[in-house]
Design a protein around this motif. Structure first.
Motif, PDB file in Angstrom:
ATOM      1  N   GLN A 191      37.839  45.884  44.572  1.00 44.06           N
ATOM      2  CA  GLN A 191      37.495  44.373  43.931  1.00 44.06           C
ATOM      3  C   GLN A 191      36.380  43.502  45.081  1.00 44.06           C
ATOM      4  O   GLN A 191      35.927  43.430  45.687  1.00 44.06           O
ATOM      5  CB  GLN A 191      38.820  43.516  44.263  1.00 44.06           C
ATOM      6  N   PRO A 192      36.612  42.391  44.170  1.00 39.31           N
ATOM      7  CA  PRO A 192      35.021  40.953  44.261  1.00 39.31           C
ATOM      8  C   PRO A 192      36.050  40.525  46.184  1.00 39.31           C
ATOM      9  O   PRO A 192      35.396  40.635  46.491  1.00 39.31           O
ATOM     10  CB  PRO A 192      35.689  40.301  43.574  1.00 39.31           C
ATOM     11  N   ASP A 193      37.621  40.948  46.518  1.00 41.67           N
ATOM     12  CA  ASP A 193      37.949  40.706  47.770  1.00 41.67           C
ATOM     13  C   ASP A 193      37.256  41.307  48.555  1.00 41.67           C
ATOM     14  O   ASP A 193      37.900  40.972  49.613  1.00 41.67           O
ATOM     15  CB  ASP A 193      39.224  39.939  47.342  1.00 41.67           C
ATOM     16  N   ASP A 237      24.302  45.832  37.339  1.00 37.37           N
ATOM     17  CA  ASP A 237      25.312  46.797  37.244  1.00 37.37           C
ATOM     18  C   ASP A 237      24.775  48.777  36.210  1.00 37.37           C
ATOM     19  O   ASP A 237      24.269  48.456  35.974  1.00 37.37           O
ATOM     20  CB  ASP A 237      26.337  45.941  36.524  1.00 37.37           C
ATOM     21  N   LYS A 258      39.176  44.598  38.969  1.00 36.38           N
ATOM     22  CA  LYS A 258      40.737  43.751  39.684  1.00 36.38           C
ATOM     23  C   LYS A 258      41.462  45.042  39.285  1.00 36.38           C
ATOM     24  O   LYS A 258      41.468  45.168  38.297  1.00 36.38           O
ATOM     25  CB  LYS A 258      41.088  42.473  39.534  1.00 36.38           C
ATOM     26  N   LEU A 278      30.779  46.172  43.889  1.00 36.07           N
ATOM     27  CA  LEU A 278      32.134  46.156  43.090  1.00 36.07           C
ATOM     28  C   LEU A 278      32.372  47.624  42.822  1.00 36.07           C
ATOM     29  O   LEU A 278      31.003  48.101  41.687  1.00 36.07           O
ATOM     30  CB  LEU A 278      32.136  44.983  41.662  1.00 36.07           C
ATOM     31  N   LYS A 335      28.555  47.459  39.880  1.00 32.26           N
ATOM     32  CA  LYS A 335      27.780  46.082  39.678  1.00 32.26           C
ATOM     33  C   LYS A 335      27.908  45.489  41.262  1.00 32.26           C
ATOM     34  O   LYS A 335      28.488  45.460  42.170  1.00 32.26           O
ATOM     35  CB  LYS A 335      29.563  44.702  38.997  1.00 32.26           C
ATOM     36  N   ASP A 380      33.385  40.648  36.551  1.00 30.31           N
ATOM     37  CA  ASP A 380      33.768  40.377  37.780  1.00 30.31           C
ATOM     38  C   ASP A 380      35.816  41.196  37.742  1.00 30.31           C
ATOM     39  O   ASP A 380      36.212  42.286  38.398  1.00 30.31           O
ATOM     40  CB  ASP A 380      34.203  39.963  38.623  1.00 30.31           C
TER      41      ASP A 380
END
Length: 242
Positions: free
Chosen positions: A108-110, A60, A241, A89, A85, A237
């Protein structure tokens, strides 16, 4: 009412990403390049491979950036703090005067890309597509795809399309920097001649750019400065978000 708020927010983001001259000018003397054309004597492909591999290994990092557009006159056109990251991300915190200040863009992570307004527009949040015009900076780059590895992947693609890479043999000291830098330059064929498209100034200690100049039709088009780079700082993470 929700549709109205989304429309207003879209307009605000588009205004941020459009070219809006300010009173600030570049801190650089665009008429001086320290004779760089004559100092680019090394094949830069090996350097590009080295940089890309080093950047791809980072867990990161964060940096601050300032974008200057150089037409019709040099002017500051955007600034922010960029967080990345691995593997993909992204968080961009926009720094600006007025209502746009504090706007945040994330991947986002999703996988969703979200935008949230700053303190004065904190109630406005929305999803956007990865290739949305709202993510395009004035110099044409997509901000969500402007992590260092992605930028150098684009450089490698340019080489595959026929561009050539030139570099200084060793790091050099230039009048506009307080440190030695390695200079990397991309040129592409243009009617029997070679036209500069990119000139990148690399910190040899971190393998990261400290400045990235874009050229159009033989003239400098934009300048991006990269400052306060920090790597492997343990970003979580939840910071990506909204």
């Amino acid at each position: 009412m929700q549709i109205f708020y989304r429309l207003i927010f879209s307009i605000i983001i588009l205004v941020f990403l459009s070219v809006l001259p300010s009173s600030a000018t570049t801190p650089l003397d665009l008429s001086t390049d320290d004779g760089l054309r004559d100092r680019m004597t090394s094949d830069g492909k090996k350097l590009i491979d080295q940089i890309y591999k080093a950047l791809s290994k980072l867990k990161d990092y964060k940096f601050e950036s300032i974008l200057y557009m150089c037409k019709p006159v040099p002017h500051e056109s955007g600034a922010g703090t960029y967080f990345f990251k691995s593997p993909n991300l992204v968080r961009l915190q926009i720094k600006s005067h007025g209502i746009k200040n504090g706007t945040v863009v994330v991947r986002q992570p999703d996988g969703r890309i979200r935008i949230a307004g700053g303190p004065k527009l904190r109630f406005l949040k929305m999803n956007i597509e990865e290739d949305s015009r709202m993510l395009q900076a004035p110099n044409g780059y997509n901000v969500i795809k402007s992590d260092f590895a992605s930028l150098f992947a684009a450089v490698m693609s340019a080489l595959g399309a026929g561009s050539k890479a030139q570099a200084t043999t060793t790091p050099i000291l230039l009048s506009r920097f307080k440190q030695n830098v390695t200079v990397l330059q991309l040129v592409k064929p243009d009617g029997g001649t070679e036209e500069i498209t990119d000139r990148i100034f690399i910190d040899p200690q971190t393998n990261t750019p400290v400045e990235w100049d874009l050229f159009r039709n033989g003239s400098i088009y934009s300048i991006t400065l990269f400052e306060n780079f920090n790597a492997n700082i343990g970003l979580q993470d939840d910071q990506f978000k909204l």
